[in-house]
Enzyme design. Structure first.
Site, PDB file in Angstrom:
ATOM      1  CE1 TYR A  88     -96.348  47.758 -62.947  1.00  0.00           C
ATOM      2  CE2 TYR A  88     -97.716  47.716 -60.978  1.00  0.00           C
ATOM      3  CZ  TYR A  88     -97.413  48.263 -62.203  1.00  0.00           C
ATOM      4  OH  TYR A  88     -98.156  49.298 -62.690  1.00  0.00           O
ATOM      5  CB  CYS A 100     -87.526  52.217 -56.239  1.00  0.00           C
ATOM      6  SG  CYS A 100     -88.058  52.161 -57.964  1.00  0.00           S
ATOM      7  CB  CYS A 133     -64.821  55.309 -53.973  1.00  0.00           C
ATOM      8  SG  CYS A 133     -64.834  54.561 -55.615  1.00  0.00           S
ATOM      9  CB  CYS A 187     -67.508  55.599 -60.614  1.00  0.00           C
ATOM     10  SG  CYS A 187     -68.608  54.170 -60.672  1.00  0.00           S
ATOM     11  CD  GLN A 244     -86.080  45.040 -54.374  1.00  0.00           C
ATOM     12  OE1 GLN A 244     -85.142  45.792 -54.603  1.00  0.00           O
ATOM     13  NE2 GLN A 244     -87.333  45.485 -54.362  1.00  0.00           N
ATOM     14  CB  CYS A 280     -71.327  55.878 -55.097  1.00  0.00           C
ATOM     15  SG  CYS A 280     -71.184  54.156 -54.590  1.00  0.00           S
ATOM     16  CB  CYS A 337     -67.250  48.131 -56.570  1.00  0.00           C
ATOM     17  SG  CYS A 337     -68.797  49.067 -56.375  1.00  0.00           S
ATOM     18  CG  ASP A 377     -91.828  46.188 -55.904  1.00  0.00           C
ATOM     19  OD1 ASP A 377     -91.449  47.365 -56.060  1.00  0.00           O
ATOM     20  OD2 ASP A 377     -91.055  45.273 -55.578  1.00  0.00           O
TER      21      ASP A 377
END
Length: 543
Positions: free
Chosen positions: A313, A408, A72, A78, A284, A81, A158, A381
């Site tokens: 949630y 997450c 990239c 950026c 998601q 990532c 991207c 979640d």
């Protein structure tokens, strides 16, 4: 060691934020941006604190076996990532280790993930928000923000986003420049176009939202012209919306929405169920990964006919609706009204017997509408901060037979699992899904079972299963350093005890939880491991 010093350092590990960790001669921890385990680098110190230092790589003296050439052109600038400089296999191994370390170090659990599911690291993101700002030449710049800043890193493509997004963004900017619509300047608070917000579905249909600092995108006439312009160039755009955000703040979206074209919704198919998603509702960002994630959740929930599922949630209802069947009952809770409306619509169109409530999940136990549900299974979640200690206690007081926790953030997950265990729930098994390749984020699904008289047995089996797995790993690498002997002795003591015979008999009788790992309860597996462990420690097994 001081700022601007140059040090030669050997990187011993990699963090999920993309920093290589090394130690200076005085023992101080040094975090080196975009370095990785196995690198030897000449690093420039840019910050020094009492307990650690931050550095950037000046020269790579010796490259790690995990290092690859990043693909990239704006990776160094950026903020999207984290891992374009290491192989995808190395990234996944790092994430798996981080989850297991969180379980043991933060949660004090014997739990380890039983499977790590990879997804494609290319073009998976179905959502992008491109900030816009004035350019020095009077034009506009757009891209993603650099890490921890509001500097925009411009880019034409991207690798992780939907391939149509950059093209649509360019068309929006071209129209704005041709029609005298200015970019928002966050310093002065002037200008119109703040952000370009895009979401896509499996069929490549797109909804486009223009976030503006004002009531109109130029004028009502220009808005009509824009709809004709953008849909003629990009026929897959099915809806165009305006979001008004006139606050001088970092918030992306305002509260006022208008639909200029289409009906304002994204429609997608997930786990063979149909979903309608409002532009502001949670969905998601990796659709293919979500199908894997929710498939694991469905397996763990293991709903039977007539059972009740409470989805906390719940967002647009994706988790609960993907898990529920027509002969089960679903109840959902979310704080966002548009999400609750979408969830009700989605359940209805999929034939699911469901009811959804607009309640803060952390206050749900105090709401009388949920008092008489008595769920058999609860799915959680939560956002990255987790559900928290107090909420974990309240959720546990529902008394559900099973809790499926989707997270997450491994650290907050481990913290919450430890609290659930204090409340009588045993963390039985876990799997991970790399929903966000090339970033530092990862999703984990954990099954918790309400313990009773069998809690001690479940903890015992989980403990010895972990020892069994570790011993198998040492066997596979043919490592003879004394550790294998130690583990083998522990397993032999368990295997020859009445406890193993009871656990084995209960397993044969179907009394153990369905998804409990039970390799340690295999007679042949134990025999083979103990025999081969002895051979290795006595000189090695021949190929």
């Amino acid at each position: 060691m001081k700022k601007n010093d140059f040090l030669e350092l050997e990187v011993t590990s990699t963090t999920l934020k993309g920093y290589g960790l090394a130690h200076a001669d005085n023992g101080c921890a040094v975090f080196i941006k975009n370095a990785c385990e196995g690198d030897v680098v000449r690093a420039k110190i840019i910050k020094v604190t009492k307990s650690y230092a931050i550095a950037i790589t000046d020269t790579i003296i010796q490259s790690s076996a995990d290092r690859i050439a990043d693909d990239c052109p704006v990776f160094s600038r950026c903020g999207s990532c984290t891992f374009r400089h290491i192989s995808y296999d190395a990234e996944c191994a790092l994430k798996e280790k981080h989850i297991n370390d969180a379980f043991s170090h933060i949660g004090g659990l014997d739990l380890k993930i039983s499977a790590f599911h990879k997804t494609s690291p290319f073009g998976y993101r179905n959502k992008a928000v491109y900030p816009v700002a004035p350019a020095n030449d009077g034009g506009m710049i757009s891209g993603f923000y650099a890490e921890k800043s509001h500097r925009i890193a411009e880019h034409e493509t991207c690798a992780i986003s939907n391939g149509d997004f950059p093209k649509i963004r360019k068309s929006v900017i071209d129209f704005a420049l041709e029609n005298g619509i200015s970019a928002y300047d966050e310093t002065s608070g002037s200008g119109i176009l703040r952000s370009i917000y895009l979401r896509s579905a499996k069929d490549e249909s797109v909804i486009l939202t223009l976030v503006i600092n004002g009531k109109f995108f130029g004028s009502e006439r220009k808005e009509a012209l824009f709809c004709d312009y953008i849909t003629s160039r990009h026929p897959n755009i099915l809806s165009v919306l305006i979001n008004v955000n006139e606050k001088n703040s970092n918030g992306v979206l305002g509260k006022e929405w208008r639909t200029l074209y289409g009906d304002g919704y994204l429609y997608d198919v997930l786990c063979e169920k149909n979903f309608r998603i409002s532009p502001a509702s949670f969905y998601q960002v990796n659709r293919d990964g979500a199908e894997i994630l929710y498939g694991i959740a469905k397996k763990y929930a293991d709903l039977s006919s007539g059972e009740k599922l409470l989805d906390l949630y719940c967002g647009t209802g994706t988790v609960g609706i993907c898990i529920a069947e027509k002969d089960t009952r679903l109840f959902g809770v979310d704080i966002v009204q548009s999400a609750v409306d979408d969830a009700s619509f989605n359940a209805s169109q999929n034939g699911i017997n469901a009811r959804f409530f607009r309640i803060d999940a952390q206050k749900s136990l105090d709401d009388g509408r949920l008092a008489d549900i008595f769920p058999d299974v609860i799915t959680i979640d939560p956002p990255r901060k987790g559900c928290g200690i107090e909420s974990a206690r309240k959720i546990a007081s529902f008394g559900a037979k099973r809790i499926v926790y989707i997270s997450c953030d491994p650290a907050t997950l481990a913290r919450d699992l430890a609290e659930f265990e204090k409340c009588g729930y045993v963390s039985v098994c876990a799997e991970a899904v790399d929903m966000f390749p090339r970033t530092g984020h990862v999703e984990t699904v954990v099954l918790l079972i309400k313990g009773g008289n069998d809690s001690e047995q479940l903890y015992r089996i989980i403990k010895y299963e972990r020892i069994f797995d570790e011993a198998k790993m040492l066997l596979e690498t043919k490592t003879a350093d004394g550790k294998l002997t130690e583990l083998a002795r522990e397993l032999e003591a368990y295997f020859t005890s009445p406890l193993w015979k009871k656990d084995y008999a209960d397993d044969e009788a179907g009394k153990l939880p369905k998804h409990l790992k039970r390799g340690v309860l295999s007679q042949d597996g134990i025999y083979d491991l103990l025999e081969n462990a002895g051979k290795i420690e006595n000189g090695g097994i021949s190929e």
